[in-house]
Design a protein around this motif. Structure first.
Motif, PDB file in Angstrom:
ATOM      1  N   GLN A 237       0.416   6.643   8.028  1.00 13.73           N
ATOM      2  CA  GLN A 237       1.587   5.769   7.954  1.00 13.73           C
ATOM      3  C   GLN A 237       2.063   5.592   6.517  1.00 13.73           C
ATOM      4  OE1 GLN A 237       1.038   1.923   9.923  1.00 13.73           O
ATOM      5  NE2 GLN A 237       2.268   0.942   8.351  1.00 13.73           N
ATOM      6  N   VAL A 238       1.138   5.519   5.568  1.00  8.69           N
ATOM      7  CA  VAL A 238       1.517   5.295   4.163  1.00  8.69           C
ATOM      8  C   VAL A 238       1.511   6.596   3.359  1.00  8.69           C
ATOM      9  CG1 VAL A 238       0.685   2.923   4.226  1.00  8.69           C
ATOM     10  CG2 VAL A 238      -0.840   4.740   3.426  1.00  8.69           C
TER      11      VAL A 238
ATOM     12  N   ALA B   3      -4.952   6.841  -2.936  1.00 11.16           N
ATOM     13  CA  ALA B   3      -3.745   6.026  -2.769  1.00 11.16           C
ATOM     14  C   ALA B   3      -2.984   5.997  -4.081  1.00 11.16           C
ATOM     15  CB  ALA B   3      -4.116   4.611  -2.352  1.00 11.16           C
ATOM     16  N   ALA B   4      -1.698   6.255  -4.016  1.00 11.07           N
ATOM     17  CA  ALA B   4      -0.883   6.223  -5.231  1.00 11.07           C
ATOM     18  C   ALA B   4      -0.863   4.820  -5.827  1.00 11.07           C
ATOM     19  CB  ALA B   4       0.534   6.688  -4.925  1.00 11.07           C
ATOM     20  N   SER B   5      -0.770   3.787  -4.973  1.00 13.51           N
ATOM     21  CA  SER B   5      -0.736   2.416  -5.483  1.00 13.51           C
ATOM     22  C   SER B   5      -1.179   1.433  -4.409  1.00 13.51           C
ATOM     23  CB  SER B   5       0.669   2.046  -5.971  1.00 13.51           C
ATOM     24  OG  SER B   5       1.578   2.054  -4.886  1.00 13.51           O
TER      25      SER B   5
ATOM     26  N   PHE C  24       0.858  -1.173   0.000  1.00  6.75           N
ATOM     27  CA  PHE C  24       0.000   0.000   0.000  1.00  6.75           C
ATOM     28  C   PHE C  24       0.896   1.225   0.000  1.00  6.75           C
ATOM     29  CE2 PHE C  24      -3.548   2.370   2.410  1.00  6.75           C
ATOM     30  CZ  PHE C  24      -4.203   2.668   1.229  1.00  6.75           C
ATOM     31  N   ASN C  25       0.938   1.913  -1.135  1.00  7.58           N
ATOM     32  CA  ASN C  25       1.916   2.996  -1.309  1.00  7.58           C
ATOM     33  C   ASN C  25       3.328   2.514  -0.979  1.00  7.58           C
ATOM     34  OD1 ASN C  25      -0.070   4.725  -2.122  1.00  7.58           O
ATOM     35  ND2 ASN C  25       0.240   6.234  -0.508  1.00  7.58           N
ATOM     36  N   GLY C  26       3.596   1.264  -1.366  1.00  4.30           N
ATOM     37  CA  GLY C  26       4.930   0.686  -1.184  1.00  4.30           C
ATOM     38  C   GLY C  26       5.177   0.060   0.162  1.00  4.30           C
ATOM     39  N   GLN C  27       4.214   0.122   1.097  1.00  6.20           N
ATOM     40  CA  GLN C  27       4.414  -0.426   2.432  1.00  6.20           C
ATOM     41  C   GLN C  27       3.491  -1.622   2.658  1.00  6.20           C
ATOM     42  OE1 GLN C  27       4.771   2.241   5.755  1.00  6.20           O
ATOM     43  NE2 GLN C  27       5.026   4.017   4.440  1.00  6.20           N
TER      44      GLN C  27
END
Length: 210
Positions: free
Chosen positions: A129-130, A157-159, A104-107
């Motif tokens: 957090q993200v 969300a970006a991704s 989620f956003n890389g996390q």
């Protein structure tokens, strides 16, 4: 039963083999301790540790077979999705729901896949957090949850990705801390797929052809 048969049987029953070994070690300590007290004490300690290990492994094994126990839920951690061909496969957890570990956003974040949820959502704490902030012009929206109605904020969300599923610039709902304690993947992401289905204890997601 020959010695070979007994050895093969014990290899198939490691808990029984460990129990027998611990008991034999405990019995033999009495004979050794007479002439070599230190060695006898060390052997006794090893026997006790072996019996404790047998007890703990037995409890864990029983908890694993009882799929609804709290211990089983604790042992059954959320896992990443599997990719089988073009499909993404998610196994049902012990609580009867489909959970997945996503990026989620890389996390890494654990999500419950909820086909009854309109939006993908999370708590304000997870959003921070993200790195997701509520949209500046958003006045909030009312969402129905298992605990009643809440006022959530819209964000983007970006991704979000898991298995072969990937979404970008995904609208999300940010709920207030204390009222939202579960991150959910909702229909605004699932509707982007070519299809999804449940087969037994597996949720199978099919992304659209790229």
């Amino acid at each position: 039963m020959t010695l070979g048969d007994l050895s093969a049987f014990l290899l198939r029953q490691p808990l029984l083999a460990l129990t027998i070994a611990a008991i034999l070690l405990a019995v033999s300590t009495g004979m050794v301790a007479v002439t070599r007290p230190r060695l006898g004490q060390a052997m006794r300690n090893c026997a006790y540790l072996g019996l404790v290990a047998v007890l703990l492994l037995t409890v864990a094994q029983l908890a694993g077979h009882n799929e609804r126990s709290e211990a089983a839920l604790w042992l059954d951690r959320t896992r990443p999705a599997q990719i089988v061909g073009r499909e993404t496969v998610i196994s049902m957890r012990a609580d009867g729901h489909f959970w997945v570990q996503a990026k989620f956003n890389g996390q890494p974040v654990d999500f419950l896949i909820d086909t009854g949820a309109t939006y993908t959502g999370m708590s304000h704490r997870v959003a921070e957090q993200v790195g997701i902030e509520p949209d500046a012009d958003d006045r909030g929206m009312i969402l129905e949850t298992a605990n009643g109605s809440i006022v959530a904020r819209r964000g983007t969300a970006a991704s979000l990705s898991f298995g072969g599923v990937e979404a970008h610039s995904l609208p999300v709902a940010i709920g207030p801390d204390g009222e939202v304690d579960t991150n959910v993947i909702g229909m605004n992401l699932l509707s982007q797929l070519a299809g999804w289905r449940v087969e037994g204890n597996r949720l199978i997601l099919t992304p659209k052809a790229g």
